[in-house]
Design a protein around this motif. Structure first.
Motif, PDB file in Angstrom:
ATOM      1  N   VAL B  34      26.456  91.453  18.690  1.00  0.00           N
ATOM      2  CA  VAL B  34      25.230  90.219  18.937  1.00  0.00           C
ATOM      3  C   VAL B  34      26.602  89.682  19.270  1.00  0.00           C
ATOM      4  CG1 VAL B  34      23.969  88.509  17.427  1.00  0.00           C
ATOM      5  CG2 VAL B  34      23.734  90.796  17.060  1.00  0.00           C
ATOM      6  N   ALA B  35      27.525  89.283  17.951  1.00  0.00           N
ATOM      7  CA  ALA B  35      28.326  88.141  19.168  1.00  0.00           C
ATOM      8  C   ALA B  35      28.860  87.874  20.105  1.00  0.00           C
ATOM      9  CB  ALA B  35      29.899  88.163  17.849  1.00  0.00           C
ATOM     10  N   LEU B  37      27.174  89.480  22.869  1.00  0.00           N
ATOM     11  CA  LEU B  37      26.399  89.585  24.226  1.00  0.00           C
ATOM     12  C   LEU B  37      25.694  87.603  23.897  1.00  0.00           C
ATOM     13  CD1 LEU B  37      23.493  92.306  23.088  1.00  0.00           C
ATOM     14  CD2 LEU B  37      25.297  91.851  24.702  1.00  0.00           C
ATOM     15  N   VAL B  38      25.990  86.932  22.673  1.00  0.00           N
ATOM     16  CA  VAL B  38      26.458  85.798  22.715  1.00  0.00           C
ATOM     17  C   VAL B  38      26.808  85.150  23.650  1.00  0.00           C
ATOM     18  CG1 VAL B  38      25.939  83.707  21.710  1.00  0.00           C
ATOM     19  CG2 VAL B  38      23.968  85.167  20.659  1.00  0.00           C
ATOM     20  N   ALA B  39      28.042  85.389  23.199  1.00  0.00           N
ATOM     21  CA  ALA B  39      29.977  85.212  24.959  1.00  0.00           C
ATOM     22  C   ALA B  39      29.468  84.968  25.326  1.00  0.00           C
ATOM     23  CB  ALA B  39      30.838  85.456  23.511  1.00  0.00           C
ATOM     24  N   THR B  41      26.293  86.156  27.123  1.00  0.00           N
ATOM     25  CA  THR B  41      25.436  85.122  27.946  1.00  0.00           C
ATOM     26  C   THR B  41      25.693  84.327  28.084  1.00  0.00           C
ATOM     27  OG1 THR B  41      24.027  86.449  26.742  1.00  0.00           O
ATOM     28  CG2 THR B  41      22.759  84.780  28.084  1.00  0.00           C
ATOM     29  N   VAL B  42      26.607  82.799  27.456  1.00  0.00           N
ATOM     30  CA  VAL B  42      27.049  81.635  28.010  1.00  0.00           C
ATOM     31  C   VAL B  42      27.586  81.481  28.439  1.00  0.00           C
ATOM     32  CG1 VAL B  42      28.215  79.695  26.270  1.00  0.00           C
ATOM     33  CG2 VAL B  42      26.177  81.367  24.907  1.00  0.00           C
ATOM     34  N   THR B  46      27.017  79.547  31.932  1.00  0.00           N
ATOM     35  CA  THR B  46      27.962  78.348  32.335  1.00  0.00           C
ATOM     36  C   THR B  46      28.912  78.625  33.245  1.00  0.00           C
ATOM     37  OG1 THR B  46      29.651  78.752  30.198  1.00  0.00           O
ATOM     38  CG2 THR B  46      27.778  76.959  29.984  1.00  0.00           C
ATOM     39  N   VAL B 295      35.215  90.693  21.520  1.00  0.00           N
ATOM     40  CA  VAL B 295      34.740  89.101  21.234  1.00  0.00           C
ATOM     41  C   VAL B 295      35.996  88.468  21.028  1.00  0.00           C
ATOM     42  CG1 VAL B 295      33.507  87.649  19.387  1.00  0.00           C
ATOM     43  CG2 VAL B 295      33.003  90.092  19.635  1.00  0.00           C
TER      44      VAL B 295
END
Lengths: 335, 336
Positions: B34-35, B37-39, B41-42, B46, B295
């Motif tokens: 999850v971490a 994927l979040v990283a 995506t962000v 950006t 990550v």
């Protein structure tokens, strides 16, 4: 409570003390400059900041916790001190801010360990990176070298007409206080109880989290003081100040006979271990042995001391077993 | 008719939802996934440069050395140990390989073998101290760390040693997949190593023993597991993995430097912790560790791409470690 002479003589404190005496005598005989006051002042001053880190760390490890972020806290406090001075703050205010910063760092560790319930090794591994990162964020890469004379004097001069460096004074004041806390107060007994068995301590009515939190806060505050001394000693507030000191401090604590599992160890042992490391490093330095080889010697000393105590325990256990068996045989022989 | 067909479907969907929830609550790899994927995506949203093929292969190259160290670290942490000396073992390995192949004129292959055997032996040394003499791993590897760091510095005497042999830099050799995806030999080695260790841990009795010893050494011993031998084999295997890491390091930067990877031990522990492996042993996985290493690398790489000063990377890593264990704990408290 009186302990027998034999038990005393074979306790780790006394073995360390004997080692220290042997080392000091050997060094004084073989290294001409060793016994001089100048070498004494120089060697002691070099360890003055690490010595402070050792004190709260010993308490934490006895309570079955650990704080590996101490060197980063010291670094961050040093940076805060430097920046406060650069902004034109008076020295007492700057030092107060630095101590406050360290205390807050310790409180953060304490909150995460006690209230959130995370393992202290992981928490302080995280804050080790976090606080060191903040040093670089706040200061960039360039150290602040504009340190007031009174502070650098404190870090580099000795007390007039003696060979005692000023920067060891905080340690000399704090060490007895820590020993008194650990060995002469109820809270000290509770600290041992937590390390010996947290669940049993809880059932016995010890407020675990309160003591643990307090220990982390003290660790932060003392680390901050060490950070101030590092700035005074090196005459600069650098983002990599006190870098890597945590390993040296942990080594001294273990060498001092504190068990990695908690619940065991005494302040005098830790202090003897500190003197041993200072003496060993000083002797090797006079013998033109490089700093790296000195660290290797300290590391080897740590492993060897553990081996020695371990073997001693085994031999002792084997002897006891044999004596008991002999006793049992004799008793069974009696009709 | 429609009612009868939709009802079982709903139930199976609910069951699938439950199994997914259960997987999230029990799998150690879920958190880091999850971490990650979040990283990703962000940073993809950006910045323009992050989500590109070139940057993707750069990230994989950046992860190789610390990822390999973290595989060895995972093995040891699974047995409720910790290895503070892993990067020091690897750095000494790179120095020995580089000096033997360079100054001493040894054939590169022989130098490489000597280096890897040395790393394995040094891992074994920690293992012997931990098992035969029953010393705590934290202290043993702390002592080994200071001895080896010093040995490296003395052996190098302030110099660094460039490596020219094509065998020693082979892992850094680049080729192109589908014409534009840059791959190195090191990636293949990393994938093979990951698969090998994962197989050994999950599909063999040795692997079951490793988890058993980490979970409860006394229980494992009473069940007939030769715990000392299992733990010793773990340290030997980890030492071998550090030897491979030394080869990876020479492939990435063909220069053996005694001052390199000073934070390698903490970085590998960070990757393992973020990867969901418990520091108390017996719980964790190799895929989790690889995700954890990714990550950390993605975070460092993404922050650079986003133009944020590299000074913030250490802060971000520190926060990430704490958040990862906090989330892990919250999930576990909910699940039980």
């Amino acid at each position: 409570m009186r302990t027998s002479l034999r038990a005393r003589l074979t306790s780790w404190d006394y073995i360390l003390a004997a080692l220290v005496v042997v080392l000091l005598v050997a060094a004084s005989l073989t290294q001409p400059g060793f016994a001089g006051g100048f070498n004494f002042a120089n060697s002691v001053s070099q360890m003055s900041d690490k010595a402070l880190l050792v004190l709260p760390l010993a308490l934490l490890i006895i309570a079955r916790e650990i704080d590996i972020s101490v060197a980063s806290v010291a670094g961050l406090s040093g940076v805060v001190l430097g920046m406060a001075l650069e902004a034109g703050g008076p020295l007492p205010l700057a030092i107060t801010l630095a101590l406050l910063a360290g205390t807050l760092c310790g409180a953060l560790n304490g909150v995460l360990v006690t209230f959130v319930g995370l393992p202290s090794l992981v928490v302080t591994l995280g804050t080790l990176a976090l606080f060191r990162g903040l040093c670089y964020v706040l200061l960039g890469g360039t150290p602040i070298t504009d340190i007031p004379l009174s502070l650098t004097t404190f870090g580099n001069e000795t007390i007039p007409r003696t060979y005692v460096p000023w920067d060891i004074v905080p340690f000399l004041v704090l060490a007895p206080l820590f020993a008194l806390y650990l060995h002469r107060t109820a809270a000290g007994r509770r600290t041992y109880a937590i390390g010996g068995g947290p669940d049993i301590a809880r059932y016995a009515g010890v407020r675990l989290n309160r003591i643990r939190f307090g220990l982390f806060v003290v660790s932060g505050a003392v680390a901050a003081l060490a950070g101030v001394i590092t700035v005074a000693r090196t005459s600069q507030a650098a983002p990599d100040g006190a870098l890597g000191f945590e390993l040296d401090a942990i080594t001294v604590v273990f060498l001092g006979g504190v068990s990695v599992l908690g619940g065991k160890g005494r302040m005098p042992g830790v202090c003897w271990a500190l003197v041993l490391v200072v003496g060993l490093r000083s002797m090797l330095q006079l013998g033109n042995v490089s700093g790296y080889a000195q660290s290797a010697a300290v590391g080897a000393l740590l492993i060897l001391s553990l081996l020695a105590t371990n073997t001693a325990h085994r031999v002792h256990a084997a002897l006891t077993r044999r004596r008991l068996r002999a006793l049992a045989v004799r008793e069974s022989a009696v009709p | 008719m429609t009612a009868t067909t939709t009802a079982p479907k709903d139930r199976s969907a609910a069951r699938r939802g439950r199994t997914l929830m259960k997987w999230f609550a029990t799998s150690t790899a879920a958190g880091p996934l999850v971490a990650l994927l979040v990283a990703v995506t962000v940073f993809a949203l950006t910045t323009d440069t992050f989500f590109t093929v070139d940057n993707g292969s750069l990230i994989v190259q950046q992860v190789l050395v610390v990822g390999t160290l973290a595989i060895g670290q995972t093995l040891i942490i699974l047995t409720a140990g910790i290895d503070l000396a892993n990067a020091a073992i690897m750095v000494l390995g790179t120095l020995v390989i580089a000096r033997l192949a360079g100054e001493s004129g040894m054939p590169p292959l022989a130098a490489l073998i000597v280096g890897i055997v040395l790393c394995t032996a040094l891992g074994g040394l920690s293992g012997v101290l931990v098992t035969r003499l029953a010393l705590p791993p934290f202290i043993v590897t702390l002592g080994v760390l200071s001895v080896l760091t010093a040995t490296s510095q003395l052996y190098a005497s302030g110099q660094s040693f460039p490596v020219t042999s094509s065998l020693l830099t082979w892992l850094g050799e680049k080729s192109y997949l589908f014409g534009r995806i840059e791959v190195t030999v090191g990636m293949t080695v990393m994938i093979l190593l990951t698969a090998g260790v994962w197989f050994a841990l999950t599909q063999t009795s040795w692997g079951r023993n490793v988890y058993a010893v980490g979970d409860d050494e006394e229980a494992a011993r009473l069940s007939g597991v030769n715990t000392k031998r299992v733990v010793l084999s773990v340290y030997l295997l980890a030492g071998f993995v550090y030897g491979i890491a030394a080869w990876q390091a020479l492939g990435r930067i063909p220069n053996a430097d005694p001052n390199a990877f000073q934070l390698g031990n903490l970085e590998s522990i960070t990757a393992v912790v973020i990867g969901g492996t418990s520091l108390f042993g017996g719980r964790g996985s190799i895929p989790g560790t690889i995700l954890g290493a990714l990550v950390v690398t993605v975070l460092a790489n993404g922050l650079t791409q986003a133009g944020i000063d590299s000074l913030y990377q250490q802060v971000a890593t520190g926060v990430l470690v704490i958040v990862a264990v906090a989330v892990d704990r919250l999930v576990r408290v909910r699940a039980t």
